[in-house]
Design an enzyme around this catalytic site. Structure first.
Site, mmCIF file in Angstrom:
data_model
loop_
_atom_site.group_PDB
_atom_site.id
_atom_site.type_symbol
_atom_site.label_atom_id
_atom_site.label_comp_id
_atom_site.label_asym_id
_atom_site.label_seq_id
_atom_site.Cartn_x
_atom_site.Cartn_y
_atom_site.Cartn_z
ATOM 1 N N ASP A 189 0.883 -1.164 0.000
ATOM 2 C CA ASP A 189 0.000 0.000 0.000
ATOM 3 C C ASP A 189 0.932 1.227 0.000
ATOM 4 O O ASP A 189 2.132 1.103 0.274
ATOM 5 C CB ASP A 189 -0.874 -0.042 1.258
ATOM 6 C CG ASP A 189 -1.711 1.208 1.420
ATOM 7 O OD1 ASP A 189 -2.330 1.635 0.432
ATOM 8 O OD2 ASP A 189 -1.727 1.777 2.538
ATOM 9 N N LEU A 190 0.403 2.388 -0.308
ATOM 10 C CA LEU A 190 1.262 3.585 -0.380
ATOM 11 C C LEU A 190 1.109 4.487 0.859
ATOM 12 O O LEU A 190 2.028 4.608 1.673
ATOM 13 C CB LEU A 190 0.918 4.379 -1.650
ATOM 14 C CG LEU A 190 1.654 5.701 -1.824
ATOM 15 C CD1 LEU A 190 3.134 5.453 -2.097
ATOM 16 C CD2 LEU A 190 1.038 6.518 -2.958
ATOM 17 N N ASP A 191 -0.086 5.093 0.967
ATOM 18 C CA ASP A 191 -0.308 6.085 2.028
ATOM 19 C C ASP A 191 -0.244 5.436 3.406
ATOM 20 O O ASP A 191 -1.018 4.518 3.698
ATOM 21 C CB ASP A 191 -1.684 6.744 1.847
ATOM 22 C CG ASP A 191 -1.781 7.545 0.560
ATOM 23 O OD1 ASP A 191 -0.886 8.366 0.313
ATOM 24 O OD2 ASP A 191 -2.751 7.352 -0.198
ATOM 25 N N THR A 216 1.795 10.007 4.192
ATOM 26 C CA THR A 216 0.814 10.928 3.621
ATOM 27 C C THR A 216 -0.534 10.852 4.326
ATOM 28 O O THR A 216 -1.375 11.731 4.118
ATOM 29 C CB THR A 216 0.602 10.609 2.130
ATOM 30 O OG1 THR A 216 0.643 9.194 1.987
ATOM 31 C CG2 THR A 216 1.650 11.258 1.267
ATOM 32 N N LYS A 226 -8.882 5.521 6.169
ATOM 33 C CA LYS A 226 -7.626 4.973 5.649
ATOM 34 C C LYS A 226 -7.899 3.857 4.651
ATOM 35 O O LYS A 226 -8.680 2.946 4.937
ATOM 36 C CB LYS A 226 -6.741 4.472 6.792
ATOM 37 C CG LYS A 226 -6.124 5.607 7.578
ATOM 38 C CD LYS A 226 -5.109 5.091 8.580
ATOM 39 C CE LYS A 226 -4.504 6.264 9.352
ATOM 40 N NZ LYS A 226 -3.657 5.796 10.449
ATOM 41 N N GLY A 227 -7.273 3.943 3.507
ATOM 42 C CA GLY A 227 -7.422 2.918 2.476
ATOM 43 C C GLY A 227 -8.691 3.073 1.658
ATOM 44 O O GLY A 227 -8.929 2.327 0.720
ATOM 45 N N VAL A 228 -9.513 4.050 2.045
ATOM 46 C CA VAL A 228 -10.823 4.235 1.410
ATOM 47 C C VAL A 228 -10.716 5.302 0.319
ATOM 48 O O VAL A 228 -9.997 6.288 0.475
ATOM 49 C CB VAL A 228 -11.838 4.657 2.514
ATOM 50 C CG1 VAL A 228 -13.157 5.061 1.924
ATOM 51 C CG2 VAL A 228 -12.013 3.524 3.510
ATOM 52 N N SER A 232 -2.599 0.578 -4.318
ATOM 53 C CA SER A 232 -3.075 1.745 -3.571
ATOM 54 C C SER A 232 -4.407 2.252 -4.100
ATOM 55 O O SER A 232 -4.669 2.184 -5.296
ATOM 56 C CB SER A 232 -2.035 2.868 -3.691
ATOM 57 O OG SER A 232 -2.571 4.090 -3.254
ATOM 58 N N ALA A 233 -5.220 2.810 -3.198
ATOM 59 C CA ALA A 233 -6.495 3.404 -3.605
ATOM 60 C C ALA A 233 -6.307 4.805 -4.172
ATOM 61 O O ALA A 233 -7.229 5.390 -4.729
ATOM 62 C CB ALA A 233 -7.420 3.488 -2.391
ATOM 63 N N SER A 234 -5.093 5.336 -4.039
ATOM 64 C CA SER A 234 -4.874 6.742 -4.406
ATOM 65 C C SER A 234 -4.736 6.958 -5.908
ATOM 66 O O SER A 234 -4.094 6.177 -6.603
ATOM 67 C CB SER A 234 -3.607 7.259 -3.720
ATOM 68 O OG SER A 234 -3.321 8.554 -4.183
ATOM 69 N N LYS A 267 -11.119 -0.910 -1.469
ATOM 70 C CA LYS A 267 -10.854 -1.785 -0.330
ATOM 71 C C LYS A 267 -11.984 -1.588 0.682
ATOM 72 O O LYS A 267 -12.435 -0.465 0.856
ATOM 73 C CB LYS A 267 -9.513 -1.409 0.331
ATOM 74 C CG LYS A 267 -8.310 -1.514 -0.602
ATOM 75 C CD LYS A 267 -7.074 -0.899 0.074
ATOM 76 C CE LYS A 267 -5.913 -0.809 -0.909
ATOM 77 N NZ LYS A 267 -4.729 -0.119 -0.354
ATOM 78 N N GLU A 326 0.055 -3.340 4.691
ATOM 79 C CA GLU A 326 -1.089 -2.421 4.810
ATOM 80 C C GLU A 326 -1.129 -1.718 6.164
ATOM 81 O O GLU A 326 -0.817 -2.319 7.182
ATOM 82 C CB GLU A 326 -2.394 -3.219 4.669
ATOM 83 C CG GLU A 326 -3.069 -3.096 3.334
ATOM 84 C CD GLU A 326 -3.608 -1.698 3.020
ATOM 85 O OE1 GLU A 326 -3.645 -0.851 3.920
ATOM 86 O OE2 GLU A 326 -3.992 -1.475 1.874
ATOM 87 N N ASP A 327 -1.550 -0.454 6.158
ATOM 88 C CA ASP A 327 -1.728 0.270 7.426
ATOM 89 C C ASP A 327 -3.203 0.490 7.744
ATOM 90 O O ASP A 327 -3.517 1.097 8.768
ATOM 91 C CB ASP A 327 -1.039 1.642 7.378
ATOM 92 C CG ASP A 327 -1.784 2.614 6.481
ATOM 93 O OD1 ASP A 327 -2.184 2.206 5.367
ATOM 94 O OD2 ASP A 327 -1.993 3.772 6.893
HETATM 95 C C1 BG6 Z 1 -5.653 5.800 0.217
HETATM 96 C C2 BG6 Z 1 -5.677 6.621 1.484
HETATM 97 O O1 BG6 Z 1 -4.368 5.270 0.027
HETATM 98 O O2 BG6 Z 1 -5.978 6.616 -0.909
HETATM 99 C C3 BG6 Z 1 -7.016 7.307 1.641
HETATM 100 O O3 BG6 Z 1 -5.441 5.775 2.591
HETATM 101 C C4 BG6 Z 1 -7.318 8.134 0.394
HETATM 102 O O4 BG6 Z 1 -6.984 8.129 2.788
HETATM 103 C C5 BG6 Z 1 -7.258 7.243 -0.833
HETATM 104 O O5 BG6 Z 1 -8.603 8.725 0.491
HETATM 105 C C6 BG6 Z 1 -7.497 8.007 -2.130
HETATM 106 O O6 BG6 Z 1 -6.408 8.862 -2.330
HETATM 107 P P1 BG6 Z 1 -6.391 10.073 -3.364
HETATM 108 O O7 BG6 Z 1 -4.937 10.515 -3.361
HETATM 109 O O8 BG6 Z 1 -6.789 9.516 -4.689
HETATM 110 O O9 BG6 Z 1 -7.329 11.107 -2.868
HETATM 111 MG MG MG Z 2 -2.696 3.189 3.591
#
Ligand code: BG6
Ligand code: MG
Length: 219
Positions: free
Chosen positions: A10-12, A18, A46-48, A115-117, A146, A170-171
């Site tokens: 996972d990233l964040d 972050t 987190k992760g959402v 990652s979800a980001s 996730k 994962e965190d």
């Molecule tokens: C996840 C974070 O990695 O990415 C969440 O844990 C975040 O907090 C999600 O909402 C989406 O990230 P982004 O950068 O696309 O807004």
């Molecule tokens: Mg995370």
């Protein structure tokens, strides 16, 4: 020779800290709406995904809003979040991460980001570690957030490893659940009392030994 294994990060909150910037950016929106938003509430985010995170915050404040208004808040949140990343560099990589990445790389293991980001690639670029990843699956590649395991299943598939040969760092609670649902081994990074569903728990990457990683590789 043993089969190559897949290590999915996972990233964040795992590679970079972050999570604190996501929190600050959401807190600004929540404060402006007079919604109480604590660090405990933040665990739910987190992760959402970004869209789902906003819905959770609005639910906390029992606020209903039009899609247009929601879109504005989503843009505002991301702009604010990105403003924290402007000066980001390799110093923001969390302790022990590089040691683990270098060890796995030297052992020829598959390394993926899950990652979800939607901001994952620029963060990997800014911190100078993009080239470590054989595969990157991020918020732009998935339709199910996730704890749906989609992001990790795609990562394993692209690494060409079986789910049972995949290890996920994962965190977040949602991320640990996603790995478990995907029949992968989940490795919780952070507070073990929060991430109690993980197969293994470490406070941070400095606590992960080469012996532990070798055990996973030789499983
Ligand atoms: C996840 C974070 O990695 O990415 C969440 O844990 C975040 O907090 C999600 O909402 C989406 O990230 P982004 O950068 O696309 O807004
Ligand atoms: Mg995370």
């Amino acid at each position: 020779m043993k089969k190559k294994k897949g290590f999915i990060f996972d990233l964040d909150g795992v590679i970079v800290d972050t999570a604190k910037y996501h929190y600050l950016a959401w807190k600004k929106i929540a404060d402006s709406l007079h919604i109480e938003f604590t660090h405990d509430h933040n665990e739910l985010l987190k992760g959402v995904s970004r869209v789902r995170s906003l819905d959770i915050i609005l639910d906390l404040g029992k606020i209903e809003a039009s899609q247009e208004q929601k879109d504005q808040w989503l843009i505002q949140k991301n702009e604010d979040y990105l403003s924290y990343l402007v000066d980001m560099d390799e110093t923001e990589i969390l302790p022990g991460v590089m040691t683990v990445l270098n060890f796995l790389k030297a052992k020829g293991q598959g390394i993926a980001l899950g990652s979800a980001s939607k901001n994952a690639r620029p963060i990997l670029e800014k911190t100078g570690i993009l080239s470590y990843f054989d595969v990157i699956v991020d918020g732009n590649d998935v339709s199910n957030a996730k704890p749906d395991p989609e992001v990790f299943l795609i990562a394993a598939q692209k690494l060409a490893v079986a789910n049972s040969d995949s290890f996920v760092f994962e965190d977040s609670v949602a991320g640990v659940q996603a790995a478990n649902i995907g029949t992968m081994t989940s490795i919780g990074i952070g507070d073990a009392t929060v991430l109690y569903e993980a197969h293994h728990n470490f406070k941070d990457f400095t606590c992960i030994s080469e012996a532990f990683l070798s055990e996973l590789i030789n499983k």
